[in-house]
Scaffold this motif. Structure first.
Motif, PDB file in Angstrom:
ATOM      1  N   ALA A 152       0.828  -1.206   0.000  1.00 31.75           N
ATOM      2  CA  ALA A 152       0.000   0.000   0.000  1.00 31.75           C
ATOM      3  C   ALA A 152       0.863   1.257   0.000  1.00 31.75           C
ATOM      4  O   ALA A 152       0.567   2.241  -0.707  1.00 31.75           O
ATOM      5  N   GLY A 168      -4.719  -1.089  -3.187  1.00 30.14           N
ATOM      6  CA  GLY A 168      -4.109  -0.165  -4.134  1.00 30.14           C
ATOM      7  C   GLY A 168      -4.660  -0.336  -5.533  1.00 30.14           C
ATOM      8  O   GLY A 168      -5.590  -1.114  -5.768  1.00 30.14           O
ATOM      9  N   ARG A 226       0.968   4.137  -3.010  1.00 26.69           N
ATOM     10  CA  ARG A 226       0.678   5.556  -2.806  1.00 26.69           C
ATOM     11  C   ARG A 226       1.859   6.435  -3.218  1.00 26.69           C
ATOM     12  O   ARG A 226       1.664   7.525  -3.772  1.00 26.69           O
TER      13      ARG A 226
END
Length: 328
Positions: free
Chosen positions: A233, A272, A237
């Protein structure tokens, strides 16, 4: 008549290790091969290229050219969704290459021939998962070979795999395929990537390097789901920060809304967007898989979206190849 059937699973693309020209290696893909969904083709020797599918035909013509063959007849039996973030182009191209070679009694030499098929130019994850499945990190390409323009098609080698791990049998990847505009591909993707690379912040690459070495790789090697998900994750990002201008945010619409919703699901981690999306994924385990799938269906419905929800295992091996030598 001899024939060969090749079936290969989709892949998730978590992101790249570096998109900045200020660092020595560019790209460096991170991803996971999935057991489902799949692309499947069957090939037989022929005197010309014959198929009912235009894209299969394009790959078949490349395959007979690189293998120096007169032709091949290829049937598409299962298709991956195109341009949604599941690696459909690479998996189909390599399946056609492999089926064509095997039908003629030849070795496909997948890694060697992938560039001639137009695959492996940035990420090597799709080639690596076709070969052996699993969780994969590739080495990327020397930055001085790419600058802001990629090399001419075929003028590259597929980046080597620097880490590969089987993931635990009880892990499940939630894959959400919303009915939305397809992700970028072809010239549109090249233009977007060029713009991203020209202004990518190298500090993000340095941060990702720390996550990969200190968190992601140990978690993958040790089969630790929560740390693995947290690392995935975080890398997603950080990649999204590079792409924000190109795709309208850290995640593209509507993937961003789905990511936000699924991050609140207590049985999911590592939520994600795969590649350019719109596919959204998360990691869970077998006891919690149905709860995760229900959360995904609710997230789609609450946003007025149609779509497909898949629970997939990580692929333990590469593409499946079956050959029939026919009558002698």
């Amino acid at each position: 008549m001899p024939s060969a059937t090749v079936s290969t699973g989709a892949r998730l693309h978590v992101g790249f290790q570096n998109l900045s020209l200020a660092r020595g290696r560019l790209y460096g893909g991170i991803g996971v091969g999935l057991a489902e969904p799949r692309a499947t083709v069957t090939a037989e020797p022929a005197t010309e290229v014959a198929t009912d599918d235009p894209l299969v035909g394009e790959y078949a013509r490349r395959a007979v050219d690189v293998l120096d063959l007169p032709g091949v007849a290829v049937a598409l039996e299962e298709r991956l969704p195109r341009h949604v973030g599941l690696g459909s182009g690479t998996q189909l191209a390599l399946a056609v290459l492999t089926a064509t070679a095997r039908a003629h009694g030849l070795e496909p030499r997948v890694r060697e021939n992938a560039p001639a098929m137009g695959r492996g130019g940035r990420s090597g994850v799709g080639v690596a998962t076709f070969e052996s499945g699993g969780f994969v990190v590739d080495a990327g390409h020397p930055t001085n070979r790419f600058t802001t323009e990629p090399p001419a098609e075929g003028d590259w080698t597929v980046p080597p795999v620097v880490a590969r791990h089987d993931l635990p049998d009880d892990w499940r990847f939630l894959v959400v395929v919303p009915d939305a505009e397809p992700g970028r591909s072809g010239d549109d993707e090249d233009e977007s990537m060029r713009a991203v690379v020209e202004r990518a912040d190298p500090a993000i690459a340095d941060e990702i390097a720390g996550v990969v070495t200190r968190k992601l790789l140990p978690a993958a090697a040790g089969g630790s789901l929560e740390p693995f998900g947290e690392a995935v994750a975080e890398i997603g990002r950080k990649n999204g920060a590079w792409y924000a201008d190109a795709q309208g945010g850290v995640f593209r619409p509507p993937a961003g809304e789905l990511v936000d919703a699924l991050e609140d699901c207590p049985v999911l981690s590592g939520v994600g967007q795969s590649s350019w999306g719109p596919v959204v994924y998360g990691v869970t385990d077998t006891p919690h898989a149905e709860e995760a799938a229900a959360a995904a269906r609710d997230a789609l419905a609450e946003r007025g979206l149609e779509g497909r929800v898949i629970l997939a295992e990580a692929a333990e091996s590469g593409a499946r190849v079956e050959t029939d030598v026919g009558r002698r």
